[in-house]
Design an enzyme around this catalytic site. Sequence first.
Site, PDB file in Angstrom:
ATOM      1  N   CYS A 224      -4.863  15.232   3.003  1.00  0.00           N
ATOM      2  CA  CYS A 224      -4.003  14.545   3.956  1.00  0.00           C
ATOM      3  C   CYS A 224      -4.862  14.025   5.109  1.00  0.00           C
ATOM      4  O   CYS A 224      -6.045  14.323   5.209  1.00  0.00           O
ATOM      5  CB  CYS A 224      -2.926  15.480   4.503  1.00  0.00           C
ATOM      6  SG  CYS A 224      -1.882  16.222   3.231  1.00  0.00           S
TER       7      CYS A 224
ATOM      8  N   ARG B  13       0.472  12.106   4.331  1.00  0.00           N
ATOM      9  CA  ARG B  13       0.526  13.118   3.267  1.00  0.00           C
ATOM     10  C   ARG B  13       0.290  12.537   1.877  1.00  0.00           C
ATOM     11  O   ARG B  13       0.826  11.482   1.521  1.00  0.00           O
ATOM     12  CB  ARG B  13       1.881  13.831   3.278  1.00  0.00           C
ATOM     13  CG  ARG B  13       1.923  14.995   2.281  1.00  0.00           C
ATOM     14  CD  ARG B  13       3.286  15.657   2.244  1.00  0.00           C
ATOM     15  NE  ARG B  13       3.255  16.786   1.299  1.00  0.00           N
ATOM     16  CZ  ARG B  13       4.314  17.267   0.679  1.00  0.00           C
ATOM     17  NH1 ARG B  13       5.504  16.732   0.899  1.00  0.00           N
ATOM     18  NH2 ARG B  13       4.214  18.281  -0.155  1.00  0.00           N
ATOM     19  N   LEU B  14      -0.528  13.257   1.107  1.00  0.00           N
ATOM     20  CA  LEU B  14      -0.644  13.048  -0.327  1.00  0.00           C
ATOM     21  C   LEU B  14       0.121  14.185  -0.990  1.00  0.00           C
ATOM     22  O   LEU B  14      -0.203  15.355  -0.785  1.00  0.00           O
ATOM     23  CB  LEU B  14      -2.111  13.074  -0.770  1.00  0.00           C
ATOM     24  CG  LEU B  14      -2.367  12.924  -2.272  1.00  0.00           C
ATOM     25  CD1 LEU B  14      -2.050  11.510  -2.739  1.00  0.00           C
ATOM     26  CD2 LEU B  14      -3.815  13.277  -2.619  1.00  0.00           C
TER      27      LEU B  14
ATOM     28  N   GLY C 111     -18.931  18.574  -9.243  1.00  0.00           N
ATOM     29  CA  GLY C 111     -19.944  19.623  -9.269  1.00  0.00           C
ATOM     30  C   GLY C 111     -20.691  19.808  -7.971  1.00  0.00           C
ATOM     31  O   GLY C 111     -21.704  20.532  -7.930  1.00  0.00           O
TER      32      GLY C 111
ATOM     33  N   ASP D  19       2.331  25.250  -0.162  1.00  0.00           N
ATOM     34  CA  ASP D  19       1.310  26.276  -0.006  1.00  0.00           C
ATOM     35  C   ASP D  19       0.897  26.491   1.446  1.00  0.00           C
ATOM     36  O   ASP D  19       0.574  27.612   1.867  1.00  0.00           O
ATOM     37  CB  ASP D  19       0.064  25.941  -0.839  1.00  0.00           C
ATOM     38  CG  ASP D  19      -0.515  24.578  -0.504  1.00  0.00           C
ATOM     39  OD1 ASP D  19       0.258  23.605  -0.428  1.00  0.00           O
ATOM     40  OD2 ASP D  19      -1.741  24.471  -0.316  1.00  0.00           O
TER      41      ASP D  19
ATOM     42  N   GLY E 260      -5.111  20.589   3.612  1.00  0.00           N
ATOM     43  CA  GLY E 260      -5.734  21.640   2.833  1.00  0.00           C
ATOM     44  C   GLY E 260      -4.934  22.073   1.624  1.00  0.00           C
ATOM     45  O   GLY E 260      -3.812  21.611   1.390  1.00  0.00           O
ATOM     46  N   GLU E 261      -5.549  22.949   0.846  1.00  0.00           N
ATOM     47  CA  GLU E 261      -4.913  23.595  -0.290  1.00  0.00           C
ATOM     48  C   GLU E 261      -5.214  25.090  -0.181  1.00  0.00           C
ATOM     49  O   GLU E 261      -6.394  25.475  -0.108  1.00  0.00           O
ATOM     50  CB  GLU E 261      -5.454  23.074  -1.634  1.00  0.00           C
ATOM     51  CG  GLU E 261      -5.145  21.612  -1.885  1.00  0.00           C
ATOM     52  CD  GLU E 261      -6.059  20.698  -1.073  1.00  0.00           C
ATOM     53  OE1 GLU E 261      -5.532  19.764  -0.446  1.00  0.00           O
ATOM     54  OE2 GLU E 261      -7.269  20.935  -1.055  1.00  0.00           O
TER      55      GLU E 261
ATOM     56  N   VAL F 182       0.897  16.825  -3.364  1.00  0.00           N
ATOM     57  CA  VAL F 182       0.212  17.586  -4.405  1.00  0.00           C
ATOM     58  C   VAL F 182       0.953  18.884  -4.707  1.00  0.00           C
ATOM     59  O   VAL F 182       1.224  19.206  -5.857  1.00  0.00           O
ATOM     60  CB  VAL F 182      -1.251  17.888  -4.001  1.00  0.00           C
ATOM     61  CG1 VAL F 182      -1.907  18.808  -5.025  1.00  0.00           C
ATOM     62  CG2 VAL F 182      -2.047  16.592  -3.882  1.00  0.00           C
TER      63      VAL F 182
ATOM     64  N   ILE G 240     -20.451   6.634 -14.224  1.00  0.00           N
ATOM     65  CA  ILE G 240     -20.780   5.287 -13.787  1.00  0.00           C
ATOM     66  C   ILE G 240     -22.274   5.038 -13.920  1.00  0.00           C
ATOM     67  O   ILE G 240     -23.084   5.964 -13.782  1.00  0.00           O
ATOM     68  CB  ILE G 240     -20.328   5.040 -12.327  1.00  0.00           C
ATOM     69  CG1 ILE G 240     -20.478   3.561 -11.947  1.00  0.00           C
ATOM     70  CG2 ILE G 240     -21.083   5.937 -11.347  1.00  0.00           C
ATOM     71  CD1 ILE G 240     -19.807   3.186 -10.638  1.00  0.00           C
TER      72      ILE G 240
END
Length: 547
Positions: A2, A49-50, A366, A97, A76-77, A52, A289
Site C-alpha cells: 500500500c 490500498r492494494l 530471491g 491481517d 504490510g503483511e 490482498v 528477461i
Amino acid sequence: MCGIWALFGCDCSDLVRCKEALKVAHRGPDSFQINNLEGLKNSMVAFHRLHVVGGIGGMQPMILKKYPHLSLLCNGEIYNYKTLQKEFDYLFQTDCDCEIILHLYNEFGGKKASQLLDGVFAFIVIDTKQNCVMLSRDSYGVRPLYYVTTKAGVLGACSEVKVENILLLRTLTILLLRIRHFPPGHYMFCDIMKNGKVIPSTPTKFHRIDEPPAHLQYQRLELENGLEEETVKRNIRYLFSRAVDKRLMGSRRVGSLLSGGLDSSVVAALTAQKLKEHGVAEPLQTFTIGMNSDSTDVIAARKVARHIGSEHHEITFTLEEGMKAVKSVIFTLETYDVLAIRPSVPMYILCQHISRNTNNILIMTGEGADEVAQGYLHFLEQPTPEDGHKESMRQLQQIYMYDVLRIDRCTAAHGLEIRAPFLDHAFTSYYLNLPADMRAPKNGIEKYFLRAAFAGANLIPNNTLWRKKEGFSTGVGEEGTSWFEHLQQHLEGLVKKYRFARASQSYTHNTPRTKEELFYRQIFEKKFGSKLDRICTYQRRPKWAQA
C-alpha cells in the site's frame, strides 16, 4: 502493498486533496482515502490500498469499535496474525491481517507489538488517549517508510520520497531538507500537544536481525538440535520452506521472478511445490528477461522452468527500450546510485510486462540470499570467516537502501507486491547464528552451505544449484556484452566531455566519477532537485574487496 502518508502539526487546509497529488497511487491502485483524524488538530492522513488480504474492512485508517482512540495506517503483511489472534483470544472486527497490530498495541504497547509481528510492515498508530503517534518498520525495511520532524513541531511520514511534492505549504519547505529513511527494526513515539504540534523523538531499535524474533515463542518449529552438518541442512530446508509457504498468504495470484540462478530458482521451485500442496489448480507463472532469447539468464531460467513445471514467460528488451526507461526508473527508485539503476532497468520493464499482461499481483523473488548466505563474489576474498560474517551483517543492515529498495520500487510502480522469503526473520536469525566458518565460501564457491543444504533434493537442476554467481546486469545481456556494458558505451558518447570535466564543480557531494554516474545524477536532480542528497548513498564494498 500500500501507500501511506501522514502529516501532523500544521494546517493542512491548503493541501491538494486528490490522489494524483500524493504520487503513490501505484502502490495501492484498488482503493483510496484521505481524511483528517477526529479529535486531532492540524493532521491529515492518506492511504492507497492494494487488496490482498481482507475485504472492505481492511481500508485505512483502521479504527476499531473496541479502541476508538486508536487509528492505524499500515503498509504490510502480517503472516502470523491468525496465530497471535488465537494465542491472545482476540475478537476481530475485520478479516484483515493488519488488525492484529491494534490489538497488540492496546495490550502490550508499541515496542512489544512490533516484536511480536512476523511479517513485513511500515505502520503508524495514532493514539488520541495517550496523545501520541507511533511509527514502526520491519527488520529489513522490506516495506518503505520515510519521515521528517522539525523543531516547529511538524511530523510527516510517507511510503516514498516523491510524496514530498504534495507539501505545498510554504511553511513546510524545510521538510525537503530533512526527509530521511525511517530505520528498519526501529519504532518511535512522538507526543502530540493540544494544538496538534508534535514533540520530535528519536527512533529506538526493537530487536537485532541476528537475534531470534519474539514471535517464535508462539510458533511450533520442528527444529533439530545440534550443529552437525546434516542436521543444520535439514533445519535450513525446513525454515526456508516455511518462509516461502507463509508468503503465499493472500487472495491474489502468485507469480515468481526467475533468473535461472540459485536464489530465484529455489524460491520458484518451492513456490510451485507449495501452491500444489494448497490445491491451487493453475500453474505457477515464472518470468525472466534478457536482451535476446540467448541471454545467459534466459537460457538458464528456461531450464529451471521445465524442471519445476511452471508456465514460463520470456521477455526481451532492446538497448533503445532500456534507455527510454532510465528516466522513469530513476524517478521510481529515488536514487542516482549506479549499482541500483543498472539492474533496475530490466527489472522495471519486466514488472511492467507482468502488470500489463497477466493477473499476477504477488511476486516472489530471491532478494536477500546474497547478503544472508555470502553470495557476492567479493566474499571469496574475505580474510577470515569472521570478516565475512561482519560484511554479511553490514549488507543486511543496509539492504533497505539497495536491493530491497530496488525490488520494492520496481514492483510497486506497477501495482505489484513483492514477497522475499530469504529475508524471513526466523530463517535469517538461524542462519546468521551458525558458525562463521560453516557459512563462508568453500572451494571457491560462494553461498556454498546454502547450496549444499538443497543438494540431492532434486528441487532444481543440479547445474543450476551450483551455477556461479552472475550479476543481474550481466545475465540479461547479449552474449559477449552485458547490459551495463551496452549502457556504458551508449552513455560515453551521449555525455559531453566538458560537462564531465565540470562535474566536480557542479556536484560537491557524491561527485560523479564516470559519465554514467553524471548522466544519472543530472536526471535525478531534474526530478528531485539537489536537496535530497542525504538519502542517496552509493553502494559500498568491503575494504578487502579487489573490485
